[in-house]
Design an enzyme around this catalytic site. Structure first.
Site, short mmCIF file in Angstrom:
data_model
loop_
_atom_site.label_atom_id
_atom_site.label_comp_id
_atom_site.label_asym_id
_atom_site.label_seq_id
_atom_site.Cartn_x
_atom_site.Cartn_y
_atom_site.Cartn_z
N THR A 89 -11.43 -6.78 2.13
CA THR A 89 -11.61 -5.33 2.15
C THR A 89 -12.50 -4.99 3.35
OG1 THR A 89 -13.41 -5.53 0.53
CG2 THR A 89 -11.24 -4.91 -0.30
N LYS B 85 -13.32 -13.24 -1.18
CA LYS B 85 -13.47 -11.98 -0.46
C LYS B 85 -14.68 -11.28 -1.04
CE LYS B 85 -12.88 -8.23 -1.33
NZ LYS B 85 -13.68 -7.08 -1.95
N THR C 89 -16.80 -5.77 -4.73
CA THR C 89 -16.19 -6.76 -5.60
C THR C 89 -16.11 -8.11 -4.89
OG1 THR C 89 -14.89 -5.18 -6.81
CG2 THR C 89 -14.02 -7.41 -6.69
#
Lengths: 397, 397
Positions: free
Chosen positions: A159, A182, A193
């Site tokens: 992201t 990630k 997250t």
């Protein structure tokens, strides 16, 4: 070993496909407006399908977390589908149905049950996923599955990550543990997250996977605290194919899992949003390990200190002020604090000359000696920067 | 009523000299390198000397806090001496001796015992005060004492404050409660040190002062949480001269103290370091008031949310993610959140259109309805800005 560029033409088998028995893919389904890859698929070809998972402790859990927690109760996973571009959190029953539909579509395409498919999502909270784009993307990902797909999968789950993150450990006994991550954050709590998928070709049953994973996350992802914010979506999965047929030594296996987790956790902190310093907080001579962690976490969440570190200011008073808010055992007049090895605070008061502290390097080490026992803990955080503010002011707009 | 400019030529009797029986002064002792006023003195001329105090709950307490806590055990204060330009925290036994010496010098100059003089300090932690400048400053301050000195005193205690802060409440019964505050922060926790001195000419004994002060701070200064950081020096003092000879109604007096505290607390949050938004967090329908406060405080400390508010982004997902980290009673599927009156989240999922939320004004109201009971609480915080990072990166350099 971190991927430093985002080319996918490597033929190396890295990350989630470093271990035998796994195929992966990363494709562009169109979920992200940016047009970059946004859908990853990891498939276990067996012969074993044992699996374990660790999830966010946030009580507001995203639909894919609620789903995957249920799936993992069976201790068995055939595949993991992961999307970036949307967290599918706070989306109500309709959002949960979207997760269910995604798992069914993956299961149908692979000839396995939806109950053997874990789902992970990351992105903005409170918006439905574009299922009209995501579901065709599943077909695309299945068509791209490859034993060399680990890197593409790692890229597709990014992201705000500036680099994709993979790691591997290979045992002399022939088995491998690999993984991808990630997130500019962490398990619990998490800035953004954190999604992690680990794979191994060792023959390990689900209870042993679970034990190794929980032990590893406790001292790696759980000790990375970038900004004190806990995600609704954090997930760490470990899948075993058993493709080597080798049952590893339990301790050696657990250590390999821990090393891969530690490698990925260090990569996460090194890529935290807007950070200019990676800060290692070592709390020593605590009464208990729990108290050492509590003190380290409290220090790591002190915005004033994080600003000072950003300004390369060895402001040890802010370390003491943070320690003073905990209920850990210590005597305020017996606290010692070192910054990058210089004991700027001794016995709760002025120690060595703060001018001796050099903070030019990206890594900064803060050592807090409580002089209350023999336990210790290490935790990683970042500095607080104007770039962090900028990135998180503009995230959803 | 806030002082909006820093001129001292007002002949109004405001702040700590709004009540009869008090004189005050603010002078430049040279403690601050900037050459601005840095030493304030408040003197109670009686006939009563009853007093109460509330202090930081940080276990690492500055020398003046340790001193003043002891002094207040007697329930009696003749004077308060306050310096900016140095916190005298983490300075060991020598720092405590500096505080003691300061109180003795004030006592000698006023003809009272050192044990009737409270001391407050604010500034950088971990450095000794320049006693060669501070002690002559005491003599200067005594010479400047005046029944119109409230504003000069309020100016002299400023650190990063952009305006000085005073407030008053006058009873129809003839008595007054007034006060001054400094700090871009709060009692516990505190961003920067918060120092508050309140005075009254009502005839109130020490136990009643203590009860009124504790009740007032619990719902005012204790519910201002600018950046989650707790100071080593926070102090709130209340002195009664009894100069009007009027014994007030207990409830009316307590309410007047609360109103002055609320006024000063609101001024503190409005002047928080680098802030561009004042955020009022209202948690309603909680099972207990403690849980309402816990949820409000957790929301107020979420850096991601504070960045979003800075960006005028009604990112309610971050509110839910913050609530989810608490152990308060709630059902994630029954949470409602409004931003500036628009219920952007209903039943834990998407509610009204977030585009309806206007966030142009400085004040932003976040309402979180837990639907778990009948208790509520309100807490104030600020947004997180690049200016905050800048100001706190460079503070000690």
């Amino acid at each position: 070993m971190s991927g430093s560029t985002d080319s996918t033409d490597s033929t190396d088998s890295i990350g989630v496909t470093a271990a035998q028995g796994f195929r992966a893919a990363g494709v562009t389904a169109g979920i992200k407006a940016s047009g970059t890859p946004d859908l990853a698929l990891v498939v276990n070809d067996g012969p074993s399908f044992a699996a374990a998972g660790v999830f966010t402790s946030n009580r507001v859990k995203a639909a894919p977390v609620l789903w995957s927690e249920q799936v993992l109760k069976g201790g068995r996973l055939a595949a993991v589908i992961l999307n970036s571009g949307g967290a599918n959190a706070c989306t109500g029953p309709a959002g949960f149905q979207d997760t269910h539909t995604t798992a069914e579509r993956v299961g149908a395409a692979l000839g396995v049950g939806a109950g053997e498919v874990a789902v992970c999502s990351t992105g903005l909270i409170g918006e439905r996923l574009p299922m009209d784009l995501l579901l065709p993307g599943v077909g695309l990902a299945v068509g791209e599955l490859s034993p060399q797909g680990g890197e593409a999968a790692a890229i597709a789950i990014k992201t705000t990550d500036t680099v994709h993150k993979t790691a591997e450990q290979r045992s002399p006994a022939g088995w491998t543990v690999g993984g991808m991550a990630k997130g500019a954050g962490m398990l619990a709590p998490g800035l953004a997250t954190m999604l992690v998928v680990l794979t191994t070709d060792a023959a390990v049953d689900a209870p042993e996977l679970d034990a190794a994973l929980r032990a590893a996350t406790r001292t790696t992802f759980d000790r990375v605290d970038s900004d004190g914010c806990m995600s609704t979506n954090d997930t760490v999965l470990l899948l075993a194919s058993g493709a080597t047929g080798t049952a590893p030594d339990g301790d050696e296996f657990a250590e390999a899992v821990r090393l891969v987790c530690a490698d990925l956790a260090r990569q996460l902190i090194g890529d935290a949003e807007g950070a200019s310093k990676d800060i290692r907080i070592e709390v020593t001579d605590a009464a208990t390990e729990d108290e050492a962690v509590q003190v380290a976490r409290t220090i790591s969440r002190n915005n004033l200190l994080k600003c000072a570190i950003h300004g390369e200011d060895p402001n040890w008073g802010r370390v003491l002020a943070a320690i003073g808010t905990t209920d850990a055992a210590f005597d305020p007049d017996r606290l010692d604090v070192a910054i990058n090895g210089v004991w700027v605070c001794r016995d709760g008061s002025v120690g060595e000359d703060r001018a001796l502290v050099s903070m030019k390097e990206r890594e900064v080490v803060i050592t807090a000696r409580l002089n209350a026992g023999a336990a210790s803990a290490t935790l990683w955080t970042n500095d607080l920067t104007a770039d962090y503010v900028h990135e998180n002011s503009a995230y959803s707009t």
